[in-house]
Design a protein around this motif. Sequence first.
Motif, PDB file in Angstrom:
ATOM      1  N   TRP A  36       0.660  -1.272   0.255  1.00  0.00           N
ATOM      2  CA  TRP A  36      -0.154  -0.263   0.298  1.00  0.00           C
ATOM      3  C   TRP A  36       1.236   1.292  -0.143  1.00  0.00           C
ATOM      4  O   TRP A  36       1.917   1.638   0.840  1.00  0.00           O
ATOM      5  N   PHE A  37       0.357   1.958  -0.682  1.00  0.00           N
ATOM      6  CA  PHE A  37       0.765   3.533  -1.318  1.00  0.00           C
ATOM      7  C   PHE A  37       0.011   4.918  -0.699  1.00  0.00           C
ATOM      8  O   PHE A  37      -0.752   4.180  -1.079  1.00  0.00           O
ATOM      9  N   ARG A  38       0.594   5.982  -0.147  1.00  0.00           N
ATOM     10  CA  ARG A  38      -0.304   7.363  -0.537  1.00  0.00           C
ATOM     11  C   ARG A  38       0.983   7.932  -1.485  1.00  0.00           C
ATOM     12  O   ARG A  38       1.605   8.446  -1.059  1.00  0.00           O
ATOM     13  N   GLN A  39       0.395   8.858  -1.524  1.00  0.00           N
ATOM     14  CA  GLN A  39       0.459  10.251  -1.647  1.00  0.00           C
ATOM     15  C   GLN A  39      -0.315  11.590  -1.353  1.00  0.00           C
ATOM     16  O   GLN A  39      -1.194  11.378  -2.271  1.00  0.00           O
ATOM     17  N   GLY A  47       5.373   5.160   0.601  1.00  0.00           N
ATOM     18  CA  GLY A  47       5.069   3.533   1.765  1.00  0.00           C
ATOM     19  C   GLY A  47       4.653   3.201   2.321  1.00  0.00           C
ATOM     20  O   GLY A  47       4.695   4.019   3.363  1.00  0.00           O
ATOM     21  N   VAL A  48       3.301   2.893   2.237  1.00  0.00           N
ATOM     22  CA  VAL A  48       3.059   2.519   3.655  1.00  0.00           C
ATOM     23  C   VAL A  48       2.954   1.251   3.627  1.00  0.00           C
ATOM     24  O   VAL A  48       3.167   1.114   5.940  1.00  0.00           O
ATOM     25  N   ALA A  49       2.812   0.472   3.953  1.00  0.00           N
ATOM     26  CA  ALA A  49       2.480  -0.840   4.063  1.00  0.00           C
ATOM     27  C   ALA A  49       3.169  -1.451   3.261  1.00  0.00           C
ATOM     28  O   ALA A  49       2.872  -1.907   1.879  1.00  0.00           O
ATOM     29  N   CYS A  50       3.848  -3.006   3.181  1.00  0.00           N
ATOM     30  CA  CYS A  50       4.012  -4.090   2.126  1.00  0.00           C
ATOM     31  C   CYS A  50       4.193  -6.044   2.736  1.00  0.00           C
ATOM     32  O   CYS A  50       4.435  -5.680   4.093  1.00  0.00           O
ATOM     33  N   ILE A  51       3.399  -6.509   2.646  1.00  0.00           N
ATOM     34  CA  ILE A  51       3.650  -7.841   3.226  1.00  0.00           C
ATOM     35  C   ILE A  51       4.317  -8.394   2.618  1.00  0.00           C
ATOM     36  O   ILE A  51       4.003  -8.499   0.776  1.00  0.00           O
ATOM     37  N   SER A  52       4.849  -9.462   2.803  1.00  0.00           N
ATOM     38  CA  SER A  52       5.390 -11.189   1.581  1.00  0.00           C
ATOM     39  C   SER A  52       3.775 -11.427   1.499  1.00  0.00           C
ATOM     40  O   SER A  52       2.788 -12.178   1.381  1.00  0.00           O
ATOM     41  N   MET A  53       4.920 -12.245   0.591  1.00  0.00           N
ATOM     42  CA  MET A  53       3.673 -13.324  -0.091  1.00  0.00           C
ATOM     43  C   MET A  53       2.993 -14.605   0.857  1.00  0.00           C
ATOM     44  O   MET A  53       1.885 -15.110  -0.018  1.00  0.00           O
ATOM     45  N   PRO A  88      -5.390  13.675  10.333  1.00  0.00           N
ATOM     46  CA  PRO A  88      -5.904  14.617   9.359  1.00  0.00           C
ATOM     47  C   PRO A  88      -4.578  14.351   7.935  1.00  0.00           C
ATOM     48  O   PRO A  88      -5.023  14.452   7.251  1.00  0.00           O
ATOM     49  N   GLU A  89      -3.404  13.770   8.677  1.00  0.00           N
ATOM     50  CA  GLU A  89      -1.959  14.190   8.443  1.00  0.00           C
ATOM     51  C   GLU A  89      -2.834  12.403   7.109  1.00  0.00           C
ATOM     52  O   GLU A  89      -1.449  12.580   6.798  1.00  0.00           O
ATOM     53  N   ASP A  90      -3.227  11.970   7.581  1.00  0.00           N
ATOM     54  CA  ASP A  90      -3.338  10.867   7.017  1.00  0.00           C
ATOM     55  C   ASP A  90      -4.497  10.876   5.873  1.00  0.00           C
ATOM     56  O   ASP A  90      -3.974  10.114   4.539  1.00  0.00           O
ATOM     57  N   THR A  91      -4.355  11.894   5.652  1.00  0.00           N
ATOM     58  CA  THR A  91      -5.559  12.313   4.420  1.00  0.00           C
ATOM     59  C   THR A  91      -4.971  12.156   2.843  1.00  0.00           C
ATOM     60  O   THR A  91      -3.315  12.611   3.294  1.00  0.00           O
ATOM     61  N   ALA A  92      -4.674  11.275   2.424  1.00  0.00           N
ATOM     62  CA  ALA A  92      -4.060  11.134   0.446  1.00  0.00           C
ATOM     63  C   ALA A  92      -5.061  10.511   0.121  1.00  0.00           C
ATOM     64  O   ALA A  92      -5.849   9.193  -0.279  1.00  0.00           O
ATOM     65  N   MET A  93      -4.116   9.915  -1.597  1.00  0.00           N
ATOM     66  CA  MET A  93      -4.717   9.162  -2.219  1.00  0.00           C
ATOM     67  C   MET A  93      -3.945   7.957  -1.943  1.00  0.00           C
ATOM     68  O   MET A  93      -2.994   7.711  -1.571  1.00  0.00           O
ATOM     69  N   TYR A  94      -4.911   6.698  -1.999  1.00  0.00           N
ATOM     70  CA  TYR A  94      -4.104   5.498  -1.549  1.00  0.00           C
ATOM     71  C   TYR A  94      -3.824   4.273  -2.403  1.00  0.00           C
ATOM     72  O   TYR A  94      -5.296   4.309  -2.763  1.00  0.00           O
TER      73      TYR A  94
END
Length: 127
Positions: A36-39, A47-53, A88-94
């Motif tokens: 998951w990423f956000r801008q 990069g917000v979070a990644c998960i292994s296979m 509020p600072e989590d506001t973004a396009m994910y």
Amino acid sequence: HVQVVESGGHSVRPGESLRLSCTVSGLTFRFYNMGWFRQAPGKDREGVACISMGGVAAYYGESAEGRFTISRDNVRNTFYLQMTSLKPEDTAMYYCAADVTMGTSVCTGRGHGEDYWGQGTQVTVAD
């Protein structure tokens, strides 16, 4: 071809929770790391979070640590981002992405084309 579709973005108030979902098709889901990423406007994508296979290992960006949880369902070809204590600072396009690079200190796309990225889902945190 690969298709990545995310959903779940919404407008919420500070302190509330939200869960984003991302469904991937066109590849063998269980063989790939996901992320998951956000801008936010005027900022670089992060990069917000990644998960292994296998779902055993996860990476969290500094902003997500302790508040967000990434998980996956390899039967449903879907992965999730559970977000709590939203600010509020989590506001973004994910955006979610398939086949990402992840490690103990990295969570990035692998340079695939836009097919490996979702279209984005807006999260707005405000009173």
